[in-house]
Every structure is written in structure tokens, then in C-alpha cells.
Design an enzyme around this catalytic site. Structure first.
Site, short mmCIF file in Angstrom:
data_model
loop_
_atom_site.label_atom_id
_atom_site.label_comp_id
_atom_site.label_asym_id
_atom_site.label_seq_id
_atom_site.Cartn_x
_atom_site.Cartn_y
_atom_site.Cartn_z
N TYR A 1 39.59 22.51 45.65
CA TYR A 1 39.78 23.56 44.64
C TYR A 1 41.02 23.19 43.79
CZ TYR A 1 41.04 28.10 42.68
OH TYR A 1 41.39 29.10 41.83
N ARG B 1 57.16 45.24 53.72
CA ARG B 1 56.91 43.80 53.60
C ARG B 1 56.51 43.25 54.97
NH1 ARG B 1 61.09 40.97 54.21
NH2 ARG B 1 62.35 42.03 52.65
N ASP C 1 39.25 25.59 54.41
CA ASP C 1 39.13 26.61 53.37
C ASP C 1 37.67 27.09 53.40
OD1 ASP C 1 38.68 28.01 50.99
OD2 ASP C 1 40.10 26.81 49.84
N LYS D 1 37.12 36.29 46.50
CA LYS D 1 35.72 35.87 46.28
C LYS D 1 34.76 36.71 47.14
CE LYS D 1 38.14 32.98 43.90
NZ LYS D 1 38.48 31.64 44.34
C1 LIG Z 1 39.70 30.87 44.41
C2 LIG Z 1 39.89 29.86 45.48
C3 LIG Z 1 41.16 29.62 46.04
C4 LIG Z 1 42.41 30.32 45.54
O1 LIG Z 1 42.38 31.67 45.78
P1 LIG Z 1 43.13 32.78 44.85
O2 LIG Z 1 42.79 34.04 45.53
O3 LIG Z 1 42.58 32.63 43.47
O4 LIG Z 1 44.58 32.44 44.90
C5 LIG Z 1 41.25 28.69 47.05
N1 LIG Z 1 40.17 28.00 47.49
C6 LIG Z 1 38.95 28.20 46.97
C7 LIG Z 1 37.80 27.42 47.48
C8 LIG Z 1 38.77 29.13 45.94
O5 LIG Z 1 37.55 29.30 45.41
#
Ligand SMILES: *Cc1c(COP(=O)(O)O)cnc(C)c1O
Length: 380
Positions: free
Chosen positions: A98, A46, A170, A195
Site C-alpha cells: 500500500y 488517551r 496487513d 475500509k
Molecule cells: C487504507 C490502507 C492502509 C492505511 O490505512 P488508513 O486508515 O488510510 O491510514 C493500509 N493498508 C492498506 C492495505 C490500506 O488499504
């Protein structure tokens, strides 16, 4: 080191015990110690795992940071960031955040006394006017989802510095290939590596990157203390995905541009949202802070009705109807009923998220095939 070299080499060394060129998947929970406290830097998985360490070093390099801290998902990474604050503090965030980020702020952290306020972030004065005494962080997302609004990262960071407030960007939609918020003054960068970084729609993963040592220490502490760590296999998949990040995003950008231009010529399409168009309200800022306009395109239909959008969605063959984005394959989504269904209709309409808006995550297939697919789906 230039970007295309970093994606392949940063943080990655041949395995010293075997010479394996690819970082092994260290599928272990613990490490043998010569005696209590006498170990090689790894005690319990961890806390540290060599596959994760390689990925963390790689990600830090891609965002021009010193440290990256990885988590089991993008939202787990955000959860760790918000745990830097305490009851009574407030986070100022963009109103087209998001959906999952909004849910975490509003439905989880509010319960523990951490407040949030959501405002449009295109107007810097409006941000300044909404900073309160307890505002501890400005949370920026740019480009936004699905309206592809652009926020001026440098301007937000200048304002925040004056007020002694942290900025987290983000950077999921742009990826580090197109945008590096730390270079523009941000304190923290968040990625949903699910992504573009992973890039193959086969892993859920998240990361926070910083060049502030005290924030990094705090985040490593939370990573270990709260324990939302990614498994070694997932770290391996993200590391592997990153090796082609530059090529994938470059092609996605080229394809998205061609598709946006095609959609603009279609009589059934009423508007195309794409930051690469010179009449996009964020175009100049995008040009300033990004090295390309990304692989996301949203568009709307003349007459704006949901049934017609649903018909288009059901007719595409290459563009798969699915949530998520940033994979090699093209996806089409209907934000009003999918990703943004939890927003009240009135709120959606106010921000321009109509019931016929569709969002494309443009993949890296042959662009002629992608355009052909949209063409036939748009036939009445
Ligand atoms: C998908 C996404 C998230 C969240 O990420 P996860 O890996 O699904 O927890 C946060 N911000 C944006 C812009 C996203 O597209």
C-alpha cells in the site's frame, strides 16, 4: 463463539449504569477518582476509554487474538508497530505495498535509521535470500493492491520462525471474515478499519491485533506514549460497522465474482485480475488461506491506453471514482494516476500496473445494476 455471533457480541455488554444495549460513546477526557489512584480502571482518555475498550475486545476476538490496540488511522497503527524497532533494524516488505505504508517506511522511519527492503513476496526462496542480520520483521500484504497478488502467509511465517523474525500481515483487503493471519502463524495483524471493518466510508481508524502478550504490552505502551489514539465517536462507528461485516463482505464477494466473470466476456477488456479465477497465479494459496476471494477486482483494457481508461472512469454512474475501498458503495479507481501515482512509471510497468488498469471496490448494491453500469461505461 462463531464469527457471525462474535461480530455482534464480542466485547460488547449492555451499559451497566443504564442498560443501554449499544456501547455508549464515552465523550470524556478524564474520569473522577475517589482519591488519588483510587479509580475504576479509567484515569485519562488517551490511556483508556470504555468505547475503545469494547472495540479492542471485539477486534481481538475477530482475529482470534488476545489483544487489539486501536489508533486514529491504519497508518497510525503501522507507525506504532514500526516503533517496536530501533535504529539499525530493517523491515522486509512486499514491493507492491500500500502506497502510504511504503511512504511511512521510506520517508519517515528511514530518517530515524530504520531500514526497509522491498521484494516480491510470491517467491518464498527470494524472501529467504533477502533476510539480513538486521531484518527484524517481514511485512506482508495479501491480497495486494491493486494487482491482487497473493502471498502464502503460512510459508512466510514458517520461514520467519526459523530465523526468529516477526511477521505482520496487513489484513485490510481480506478483512477478518475471510482471513485470520494469527491462525497461520503471524505475530501481528494490521487493519485499516477505514475500509471493510468500518464499512460505510464514514470513519478513518486503524488497529493492531496480536496474541503475543509482550508485544501487546509494548503496543499499549506506544499507544499511550505516542498518543495516536482514535476518538470515542470513531470507535463507536467502527463497532457499529463490524456488526454487519460478515453479511457485507459475503455480498461483496458474490458481487465481485459475478462482475469479474462479466468483465472476462467483454471484448474491450484484456485481462481481469481476481484471485477467484483458477488461472490466477495465487488461486490455490488464496483457496487455502481465505474463506472467499474478496470484493476487489482489477481489469485492463485492450490497447492499454490511459485516455481510454479515463473515459471508462468518467462514464460509470454507480461506481464512483474515488480512493479507498471496502464500503457498502462500489468505487472505481485508476491506480496509475491516483493511489500509485508516486511510484515511477517504470516501476509501475515492471510490476504490471499499466496506465489503463482500473480497480473496483465492489459494494453491496444489486449486482445486475452494477454490471449494467460497467456495460454502458465500456461502450465505445
Ligand atoms: C487504507 C490502507 C492502509 C492505511 O490505512 P488508513 O486508515 O488510510 O491510514 C493500509 N493498508 C492498506 C492495505 C490500506 O488499504
Amino acid at each position: 463463539m462463531k464469527f457471525a455471533t462474535k461480530v455482534i457480541h464480542a466485547g460488547v455488554e449492555p451499559d451497566p449504569s443504564t442498560g443501554a444495549i449499544m456501547t455508549p460513546i464515552f465523550q470524556t477526557s478524564t474520569y473522577v477518582q475517589d482519591g488519588p489512584g483510587n479509580h475504576q480502571g479509567y484515569e485519562y482518555a488517551r490511556t483508556q476509554n470504555p468505547t475503545r475498550t469494547a472495540l479492542q475486545e471485539n477486534l481481538a476476538a475477530l482475529e482470534n487474538g488476545t489483544d487489539a490496540v486501536c489508533f486514529g488511522s491504519g497508518l497510525a497503527a503501522m507507525d506504532a508497530i514500526i516503533k517496536l524497532f530501533q535504529s539499525g533494524d530493517s523491515v522486509l516488505a512486499s514491493n507492491d505495498l500500500y502506497g502510504g505504508s511504503f511512504r511511512l517506511l521510506d520517508k519517515v522511519f528511514k530518517q530515524f535509521g530504520i531500514q526497509n527492503k522491498l521484494i516480491p513476496m510470491q517467491d518464498i526462496q527470494l524472501i529467504a535470500d533477502n533476510i539480513q542480520e538486521n531484518t527484524k520483521m517481514i511485512w506482508v500484504e495479501t491480497p495486494t493492491n491493486p494487482l491482487l497478488n497473493i502471498v502464502d502467509i503460512e510459508a512466510v511465517c514458517q520461514l520467519a520462525k526459523q530465523k526468529g523474525i516477526l511477521v505482520c500481515v496487513d489484513n485490510t483487503f481480506a478483512s477478518p471474515y475471510l482471513q485470520n493471519p494469527l491462525d497461520l502463524g503471524a505475530d501481528l495483524v494490521l487493519h485499516s478499519a477505514t475500509k471493510y471493518l468500518g464499512g460505510h466510508s464514514d470513519v478513518v481508524h486503524g488497529a493492531v491485533i496480536t496474541k503475543n502478550k509482550s508485544l501487546a504490552e509494548r503496543l499499549y505502551f506506544i499507544q499511550n506514549a505516542s498518543g495516536a489514539v482514535p476518538g470515542p465517536m470513531d470507535c463507536f462507528l467502527v463497532l457499529r460497522g463490524i456488526k454487519t461485516l460478515h453479511i457485507r463482505v459475503q455480498r461483496a464477494c458474490e458481487n465481485a465474482k459475478a462482475i469479474a466473470e462479466f468483465l472476462k466476456t467483454q471484448p474491450r477488456v484484456s485481462r481481469v485480475l481476481y484471485p477467484g479465477f483458477s488461472d490466477h497465479p495465487g488461486h490455490e494459496i488464496a483457496k487455502k488461506q481465505m474463506r472467499g476471494f474478496g470484493g476487489m477486482v482489477s481489469f485492463d483494457l485492450v490497447g492499454g491506453n490511459e485516455d481510454e481508461a479515463r473515459k471508462v472512469l468518467s462514464k460509470t454512474k454507480l461506481f464512483a471514482c474515488a480512493e479507498s475501498l471496502g464500503g457498502v458503495e462500489s468505487l472505481i479507481g485508476h491506480p496509475a494516476s491516483m493511489t500509485h501515482a508516486s511510484l515511477p512509471k517504470e516501476e509501475r510497468q515492471k510490476s504490471g500496473l499499466t496506465d489503463s488498469l482500473m480497480r473496483l471496490s465492489v459494494g453491496i448494491e444489486d449486482v445486475d445494476d452494477l454490471i449494467e453500469d460497467l456495460k454502458q461505461a465500456l461502450l465505445e
